[in-house]
Design a protein around this motif. Structure first.
Motif, PDB file in Angstrom:
ATOM      1  N   UNK A 275       0.823  -1.211   0.000  1.00 45.35           N
ATOM      2  CA  UNK A 275       0.000   0.000   0.000  1.00 45.35           C
ATOM      3  C   UNK A 275       0.857   1.261   0.000  1.00 45.35           C
ATOM      4  N   UNK A 276       1.999   1.201   0.685  1.00 51.20           N
ATOM      5  CA  UNK A 276       2.861   2.380   0.799  1.00 51.20           C
ATOM      6  C   UNK A 276       3.456   2.796  -0.538  1.00 51.20           C
ATOM      7  N   UNK A 277       3.442   1.906  -1.535  1.00 46.66           N
ATOM      8  CA  UNK A 277       3.971   2.255  -2.849  1.00 46.66           C
ATOM      9  C   UNK A 277       3.027   3.157  -3.641  1.00 46.66           C
ATOM     10  N   UNK A 278       1.765   3.242  -3.202  1.00 42.97           N
ATOM     11  CA  UNK A 278       0.785   4.034  -3.935  1.00 42.97           C
ATOM     12  C   UNK A 278       1.124   5.512  -3.927  1.00 42.97           C
ATOM     13  N   UNK A 279       0.865   6.175  -5.050  1.00 36.72           N
ATOM     14  CA  UNK A 279       1.233   7.587  -5.189  1.00 36.72           C
ATOM     15  C   UNK A 279       0.034   8.523  -5.118  1.00 36.72           C
TER      16      UNK A 279
ATOM     17  N   UNK B  53      -9.855  11.310  -2.017  1.00 38.43           N
ATOM     18  CA  UNK B  53     -10.506   9.992  -2.023  1.00 38.43           C
ATOM     19  C   UNK B  53      -9.490   8.877  -1.765  1.00 38.43           C
ATOM     20  N   UNK B  54      -8.488   9.175  -0.976  1.00 38.20           N
ATOM     21  CA  UNK B  54      -7.403   8.221  -0.756  1.00 38.20           C
ATOM     22  C   UNK B  54      -7.917   6.886  -0.221  1.00 38.20           C
ATOM     23  N   UNK B  55      -8.814   6.903   0.743  1.00 43.03           N
ATOM     24  CA  UNK B  55      -9.250   5.641   1.357  1.00 43.03           C
ATOM     25  C   UNK B  55      -9.958   4.728   0.359  1.00 43.03           C
ATOM     26  N   UNK B  56     -10.992   5.195  -0.381  1.00 44.50           N
ATOM     27  CA  UNK B  56     -11.621   4.273  -1.350  1.00 44.50           C
ATOM     28  C   UNK B  56     -10.692   3.878  -2.483  1.00 44.50           C
ATOM     29  N   UNK B  57      -9.782   4.769  -2.894  1.00 44.05           N
ATOM     30  CA  UNK B  57      -8.833   4.402  -3.944  1.00 44.05           C
ATOM     31  C   UNK B  57      -7.885   3.320  -3.442  1.00 44.05           C
ATOM     32  N   UNK B  58      -7.358   3.489  -2.238  1.00 49.75           N
ATOM     33  CA  UNK B  58      -6.453   2.480  -1.694  1.00 49.75           C
ATOM     34  C   UNK B  58      -7.164   1.140  -1.526  1.00 49.75           C
TER      35      UNK B  58
ATOM     36  N   UNK C 123      -1.442   4.998 -10.338  1.00 52.62           N
ATOM     37  CA  UNK C 123      -1.367   4.951  -8.879  1.00 52.62           C
ATOM     38  C   UNK C 123       0.010   4.529  -8.376  1.00 52.62           C
ATOM     39  N   UNK C 124       0.973   4.302  -9.302  1.00 48.16           N
ATOM     40  CA  UNK C 124       2.340   4.022  -8.898  1.00 48.16           C
ATOM     41  C   UNK C 124       2.738   2.565  -8.899  1.00 48.16           C
ATOM     42  N   UNK C 125       1.889   1.680  -9.439  1.00 48.60           N
ATOM     43  CA  UNK C 125       2.176   0.244  -9.371  1.00 48.60           C
ATOM     44  C   UNK C 125       2.645  -0.275 -10.733  1.00 48.60           C
ATOM     45  N   UNK C 126       3.848   0.114 -11.114  1.00 44.31           N
ATOM     46  CA  UNK C 126       4.383  -0.267 -12.423  1.00 44.31           C
ATOM     47  C   UNK C 126       4.691  -1.750 -12.511  1.00 44.31           C
ATOM     48  N   UNK C 127       5.132  -2.353 -11.412  1.00 50.55           N
ATOM     49  CA  UNK C 127       5.452  -3.786 -11.446  1.00 50.55           C
ATOM     50  C   UNK C 127       4.207  -4.603 -11.755  1.00 50.55           C
ATOM     51  N   UNK C 128       3.093  -4.275 -11.088  1.00 52.49           N
ATOM     52  CA  UNK C 128       1.843  -4.992 -11.338  1.00 52.49           C
ATOM     53  C   UNK C 128       1.346  -4.714 -12.756  1.00 52.49           C
ATOM     54  N   UNK C 129       1.509  -3.461 -13.210  1.00 49.53           N
ATOM     55  CA  UNK C 129       1.090  -3.122 -14.564  1.00 49.53           C
ATOM     56  C   UNK C 129       1.877  -3.926 -15.595  1.00 49.53           C
ATOM     57  N   UNK C 130       3.167  -4.037 -15.396  1.00 48.39           N
ATOM     58  CA  UNK C 130       3.991  -4.798 -16.330  1.00 48.39           C
ATOM     59  C   UNK C 130       3.605  -6.279 -16.326  1.00 48.39           C
ATOM     60  N   UNK C 131       3.345  -6.827 -15.137  1.00 48.25           N
ATOM     61  CA  UNK C 131       2.949  -8.236 -15.060  1.00 48.25           C
ATOM     62  C   UNK C 131       1.634  -8.471 -15.787  1.00 48.25           C
TER      63      UNK C 131
ATOM     64  N   UNK D 173     -12.063   7.383 -12.053  1.00 50.81           N
ATOM     65  CA  UNK D 173     -12.847   8.597 -11.838  1.00 50.81           C
ATOM     66  C   UNK D 173     -12.244   9.443 -10.726  1.00 50.81           C
ATOM     67  N   UNK D 174     -11.760   8.807  -9.668  1.00 44.08           N
ATOM     68  CA  UNK D 174     -11.104   9.560  -8.592  1.00 44.08           C
ATOM     69  C   UNK D 174      -9.874  10.286  -9.116  1.00 44.08           C
ATOM     70  N   UNK D 175      -9.098   9.631  -9.973  1.00 44.87           N
ATOM     71  CA  UNK D 175      -7.914  10.268 -10.546  1.00 44.87           C
ATOM     72  C   UNK D 175      -8.304  11.451 -11.422  1.00 44.87           C
TER      73      UNK D 175
END
Length: 625
Positions: A213-217, A222-227, A282-290, A585-587
């Motif tokens: 979770x700490x990797x999120x940017x 709306x941080x809580x529902x996005x996280x 949201x900062x999760x490039x590793x998951x995006x690449x996978x 939508x939050x973004x």
């Protein structure tokens, strides 16, 4: 509600270990768990029947405790607190990640006083059909239950006994005491899986999720529902391959008591682009690449054999069959395993796939060596088939049509391929591609637009509307201020909105070949909020988004659909694409919030974000997804 039947869909929460997942009810009952993978057969299937089909409940003896629950911050560790006249107790549920064997750990922790507790475990392999053979462990600390290829081992210090083909126990918990129950899966032909250090497992599981979770940017309002949505996406990811399933359940009905019941425990191509952008933004490039790598592996081969949906590892045989012994969620039959839509022609997935590749190039993800050659082959095949009728984004079973959105996504595939070739100097027949792209656009505007009503229509020459048309400005087909887009949005507001939310289409038309009636497909309302943002209607966008947030359950989860009459969540749960739509939508709202930026954001930039970066189709769910 009868006590033996499953709870309301929104009364469940999700725990998982990135190989499979379980649904835990507010009453302390696990009513759904497939082992060892998301798409394996269930050993707890009470969600689609009764306790006789498999359930594991731990709860106070008090029949009416006060209940509250929440995830521990930034984790998938669920804590349910029961308050009784005698005291308070917390039930802590989680699944450790990264182990050789998948386990469910349930900790009963005394918080106040002394509370009498009950445990009732009914194991039924093969979707509730097979009663296992149960033997006591040698150290008398639990039992092993085996049938066919499956074995589960329960370890606990509590004395257990058999009763009516179930395992039961009564015990007391006092303040400061913690009583563990650990259920572990393993192959029946191997020795029983080793005991789990539940204290270490709890600490490691919390650390795993909090570090992730700490990797999120994202740091917006709306941080809580996005996280929570991002955590849900991660929990629905099959770690071994990077595939992201649409939902961990099958056959939760889109209409209570109805037949619109489908198996969503697979990975859909049409989730590709939105999911990719949500993760990258949201900062999760590793998951995006996978996820991007999973996409390109799964579709490898002849382009005329591309499917709309695959298994967790890219499996293609997803044969659909009905489970006759399960009555369905509150009688909503049939219960379906597998998905026959895998064999449908759906032109929109070509646009989904190419848009995902386009996004990964523009975000500078490490490229796949054969990506461009593969893309050229896809486009060559699409040139031959784009004028054919197809089954459309909603995977209808009422026959093929020339669905407008399908043609738009075929245009997206050509448009993104042209842009990639131009930007990166890739070899391509650009003259031919540009000509075809322009011809596609002209054909869609001529045949898919009703000039009298000033709206695009569901299919060429038809009169019906479709919420997928809200994606036309989002994928960049036309600007958001184009009169045809404004007219389409206005028509959808008039004809497809119920209680302030957007229906996919009118099921009474028979287009999907099924009995009419379903809930509100939630991503469609997020798409309308995105259109409001693009059209400078910020107050309406925020109001609709906050209304959608209010439909989340008490732990922040969304199903596929919402029934505005029953005020219930319906459809498979939790639904990945509902959460992807929420994130997007939050973004978009965050970008338009002047308090988050040094200077006002221009609408043109938002339109580019929608048209180029977030270019995608729609959800993994349809009339029969």
């Amino acid at each position: 509600m009868q006590p033996d039947l499953p709870l309301a869909i929104e009364d469940y929460a999700l725990i998982g270990d990135c190989t499979t997942a379980a649904l835990v009810g507010r009453n302390g009952s696990i009513d759904w768990l497939c082992w060892p993978r998301f798409d394996s057969s269930a050993c707890f299937a009470a969600l689609l029947g009764t306790s006789e089909n498999g359930r594991w409940r731990i709860c106070p003896a008090d029949p009416a405790p006060r209940i509250s629950r929440a995830y521990r911050d930034g984790t998938m560790v669920l804590e349910t607190v029961f308050e009784t006249a005698d005291g308070s107790v917390a039930l802590i549920d989680f699944m450790p990640t990264g182990g050789a064997n998948s386990s469910v750990v349930r900790l009963v922790e005394g918080r106040r006083g002394k509370v009498a507790m009950r445990q009732h475990l009914t194991l039924r392999f093969d979707y509730g059909a097979t009663i296992p053979w149960v033997t006591q462990l040698e150290d008398n600390c639990g039992f092993s239950a085996a049938a066919g290829p499956n074995r589960t081992v329960l370890r606990t210090p509590v004395a257990l006994r058999g009763e009516n083909l179930a395992t039961v126990a009564e015990f007391d918990v006092v303040e400061g005491q913690c009583v563990p129950f650990v259920l572990t899966h393993g192959p029946s032909h191997l020795p029983a899986p080793p005991a789990v250090d539940w204290r270490g497992a709890l600490s490691a599981t919390e650390a795993f999720w909090r570090d992730w979770s700490a990797q999120g940017t994202y740091t917006g309002r709306f941080r809580q529902p996005v996280q929570r949505s991002l955590l849900t996406l991660k929990a629905l990811t099959y770690a071994a391959t990077g595939g992201i399933i649409a939902a961990p359940t099958t056959s939760l009905p889109e209409q209570l008591g109805g037949q619109r019941n489908w198996d969503y425990r697979y990975c859909w191509l049409r989730d590709a682009s939105f999911t990719l952008v949500a993760l990258m933004s949201a900062g999760y490039l590793e998951e995006a690449k996978a996820w991007r790598d999973w996409l390109q592996r799964s579709v490898a081969g002849s382009p005329d054999q591309i499917q709309i949906v695959y298994g967790l590892s890219g499996e293609r045989q997803l044969l659909e069959w009905d489970v006759p012994w399960l009555p369905g969620y509150h009688g909503a039959a049939p219960v379906r395993i597998g998905n026959a839509a895998a064999g449908q022609l759906q032109l929109d997935v070509f646009g989904e796939l190419v848009a995902a590749i386009y996004q990964s190039r523009n975000h500078f993800l490490a490229p796949v060596a054969a990506a461009w050659a593969q893309q050229q082959t896809l486009i060559q095949h699409l040139e031959d088939i784009w004028e054919l009728p197809d089954y459309g984004i909603w995977e209808v079973r009422g026959g093929r049509r020339h669905f407008t959105f399908s043609k738009v996504m075929a245009w997206v595939a050509l448009d993104r391929s042209v842009r990639d070739a131009e930007r990166f100097g890739l070899e391509a027949p650009l003259g031919r591609w540009r000509e075809l792209r322009d011809r596609m656009h002209a054909t869609i505007c001529k045949c898919g637009f009703d000039s009298g009503r000033k709206t695009f229509t569901q299919s060429f020459g038809g009169s019906e509307l479709d919420a997928s048309l809200l994606l036309l400005p989002i994928v960049g087909f036309l600007p958001p201020d184009d009169a045809r887009i404004r007219g389409t949005v206005a028509a959808i507001e008039r004809e497809l909105m119920v209680d302030g939310l957007v229906m996919r289409y009118r099921t009474s038309t028979g287009v999907d070949g099924l009995p009419p009636g379903e809930g509100i497909f939630l991503p469609c309302s997020f798409w309308l909020a995105d259109n409001y943002t693009l059209q400078n209607r910020d107050a309406e966008a925020r109001a609709l988004f906050e209304r959608l947030l209010s439909l989340c359950n008490d732990v922040g989860l969304l199903a596929e659909e919402y029934d505005p009459l029953a005020r219930r969540q319906v459809g498979n749960f939790p639904q990945a694409f509902s959460h992807v739509a929420l994130i997007r939508t939050a973004l978009n709202l965050h970008e338009m919030d002047p308090t988050q930026q040094g200077e006002p954001e221009t609408r043109s930039k938002t339109a580019i974000r929608g048209g180029e970066l977030a270019a995608t189709g729609a959800a993994s769910s349809g009339a029969n997804a």
